[in-house]
Design an enzyme around this catalytic site. Structure first.
Site, PDB file in Angstrom:
ATOM      1  N   ASP A 172      -1.550   1.405  -3.719  1.00 51.33           N
ATOM      2  CA  ASP A 172      -2.207   0.312  -4.443  1.00 51.33           C
ATOM      3  C   ASP A 172      -3.565   0.719  -4.980  1.00 51.33           C
ATOM      4  O   ASP A 172      -4.317  -0.112  -5.481  1.00 51.33           O
ATOM      5  CB  ASP A 172      -2.314  -0.942  -3.575  1.00 51.33           C
ATOM      6  CG  ASP A 172      -3.099  -0.732  -2.289  1.00 51.33           C
ATOM      7  OD1 ASP A 172      -3.180   0.418  -1.824  1.00 51.33           O
ATOM      8  OD2 ASP A 172      -3.607  -1.721  -1.725  1.00 51.33           O
ATOM      9  N   SER A 225       0.823  -1.210   0.000  1.00 49.95           N
ATOM     10  CA  SER A 225       0.000   0.000   0.000  1.00 49.95           C
ATOM     11  C   SER A 225       0.859   1.262   0.000  1.00 49.95           C
ATOM     12  O   SER A 225       1.567   1.521  -0.946  1.00 49.95           O
ATOM     13  CB  SER A 225      -0.971  -0.036   1.181  1.00 49.95           C
ATOM     14  OG  SER A 225      -1.870   1.031   1.141  1.00 49.95           O
ATOM     15  N   ASP A 237      -3.832   6.178  -3.073  1.00 57.23           N
ATOM     16  CA  ASP A 237      -2.687   5.638  -2.344  1.00 57.23           C
ATOM     17  C   ASP A 237      -1.927   4.673  -3.251  1.00 57.23           C
ATOM     18  O   ASP A 237      -2.253   4.523  -4.433  1.00 57.23           O
ATOM     19  CB  ASP A 237      -3.128   4.985  -1.034  1.00 57.23           C
ATOM     20  CG  ASP A 237      -3.994   3.745  -1.233  1.00 57.23           C
ATOM     21  OD1 ASP A 237      -4.515   3.549  -2.344  1.00 57.23           O
ATOM     22  OD2 ASP A 237      -4.153   2.978  -0.264  1.00 57.23           O
ATOM     23  N   ASP A 261      -6.440   1.540  -3.828  1.00 57.36           N
ATOM     24  CA  ASP A 261      -7.745   1.095  -3.338  1.00 57.36           C
ATOM     25  C   ASP A 261      -8.415   2.168  -2.487  1.00 57.36           C
ATOM     26  O   ASP A 261      -9.586   2.044  -2.139  1.00 57.36           O
ATOM     27  CB  ASP A 261      -7.639  -0.225  -2.561  1.00 57.36           C
ATOM     28  CG  ASP A 261      -6.774  -0.143  -1.316  1.00 57.36           C
ATOM     29  OD1 ASP A 261      -6.059   0.864  -1.138  1.00 57.36           O
ATOM     30  OD2 ASP A 261      -6.794  -1.098  -0.517  1.00 57.36           O
TER      31      ASP A 261
END
Length: 454
Positions: A245, A99, A243, A247
């Site tokens: 990743d 992340s 962010d 999501d």
């Protein structure tokens, strides 16, 4: 003696420094363990842009295929794109990402078929135990016939699915600045936004897991500065930050001011309720704004309050059949997306809402942003339980105050509330407070912090 993986196997995922804490041989054991625990005949694997991600995901796939499991590799993707693949293909999935963590970190987010979460109580503890055992005794014996490993591109299908859930065909043209933070938004946004009446101004779309411009964590105000400045310079209608990743999404208005994730939760909740005829359950965690349950009720829905954390949100969504859920951390969950979180779908809802009327975003969200909030404030403490008890002692005898322990301690009065909860992984207490005006929230914040930090 078996290895101790407690430092990298967290409550909801695997995460640690590569190669100091974990590496490709360990990833291969995780793959074999995932195959055994899920009992799946086939799985799907994706990864982000971190330098270590391709090798780790490939090793995981080899570990699974050696156990006779067929592996579909979708390559570079966002976490919600992996959830899409898990849902659409009805396969357990593994996403390799850390992340917003620094470049030396990597991790695995795991799910069962249909994007159902895997956490400590739903398989992750067993996966850890097997990996620990095998790190000492050696990898398990391979299956008589190894599974296949094939590649599949799901980006276009993922984008088409998202666009099928939100009608953007009749919106007015909008100018939107998107800061991908050198993360996976740079890979997904161009395809998802393709063909929409949007003038896209890209920032940091180059995939670079070393994050050369800023940390890919839009919840930290320091990481929004570039986006805020660019929105003002461009005279854009709004800005969106993802962010690492991709999501989670964070929104800033036409003036460059951040829009609280609770306001986005309330806005999307009102749209999802309208889509479902003014009926449905909406999940919100206990530190979202009072405005969220208010808006849900005003639009005919039923709000359900839950603990902080995606596993709790997803469990409540499954239990109640909820149509939508939102968190203060800018995670947004949709029944139409297998109860999984997708910041991209939330962003499309914001674009549709803004483009469906003539006013600016600041005016649109004002109706959903009704209270003054402290934001989340972390304090390092030696004794989490002792400091929490001190806070309770200071407030429990007051009139017109209620206390509950759903997640840490929540104290609620007619004009304000606050929550203090311990971190599961660090010696921290986290404070969130809200009130009807700035003066009151400042007073409550300072009073509680003085107790925590005394």
């Amino acid at each position: 003696m078996a290895a101790d993986l407690s430092q990298i196997v967290k409550a909801y995922d695997v995460r640690g420094v590569v190669p100091d804490q974990w590496d490709e041989p360990l990833a291969e054991l995780f793959g074999a363990a995932f195959a055994q625990v899920t009992g799946a005949e086939a799985i799907v694997i994706g990864h982000d842009m971190r330098p270590s991600s391709p090798g780790l995901s490939r090793a995981f796939g080899h570990g699974a295929s050696a156990q006779g499991v067929d592996v579909t590799e979708i390559g570079l993707c966002s976490t919600d794109q992996l959830y899409y693949a898990s849902g659409a293909l009805n396969l357990p999935g593994a996403m390799f990402t850390a992340s917003h963590n620094p470049a030396q970190y990597n991790g695995i987010k795991l799910c069962r078929a249909g994007a159902a979460p895997v956490g400590q109580d739903t398989g992750l503890a067993e996966i850890r135990e097997l990996a620990e055992q095998w790190s000492d005794t050696g990898a398990p014996a391979p299956a008589a016939t190894a599974g296949t490993i094939t590649q599949r591109d799901t980006l276009e299908d993922y984008a088409a699915h998202l666009r099928s859930l939100v009608d953007l065909t009749s919106i007015r043209p909008l100018k939107v600045v998107v800061d991908a933070g050198n993360g996976m938004g740079g890979h997904t946004v161009p395809t998802v936004f393709s063909g929409l009446p949007l003038e896209l101004v890209p920032m940091y779309f180059e995939l670079d897991g070393t994050f050369p411009n800023h940390e890919a964590n839009p919840l930290d105000p320091a990481n929004l500065v570039d986006l805020q400045k660019r929105v003002r310079e461009e005279g854009a209608d709004l800005g969106i930050a993802f962010d690492g990743d991709a999501d989670r999404c964070f929104v800033v208005d036409e003036q460059g001011d951040p829009v609280a994730p609770s306001a986005i939760t309330a806005l999307v909740a009102s749209r999802e309720l309208a889509k479902h005829g003014g009926k449905g359950t909406v999940i919100h965690n206990l530190i979202t704004s009072w405005s969220v349950p208010e808006v849900v009720k005003e639009n005919g829905g039923t709000p359900v309050r839950t603990r902080v954390g995606h596993s709790f949100i997803k469990a409540e969504m499954a239990r109640t059949g909820a149509i939508f859920g939102g968190e203060h951390s800018a995670h947004y969950y949709f029944k139409d997306f297998w109860n999984a979180d997708t910041g991209m779908l939330a962003a499309l809802h914001v674009l549709a809402a803004l483009g469906g009327q003539d006013g600016p975003l600041s005016g649109l969200v004002a109706q959903y942003d009704r209270y003054a909030a402290s934001g989340e404030i972390n304090s390092t403490v030696d004794d989490q339980a002792g400091r929490l008890a001190a806070v309770r002692s200071a407030f429990e005898a007051r009139e017109d105050v209620t206390l509950d322990h759903l997640d840490g301690l929540t104290v609620t009065a007619p004009d304000w509330w606050f929550n203090v909860r311990p971190s599961n992984t660090e010696p921290l207490l986290r404070l969130n407070a809200e009130a009807r005006d700035e003066k009151t929230v400042s007073e409550i914040r300072d009073e509680v912090l003085a107790i925590i930090r005394s």
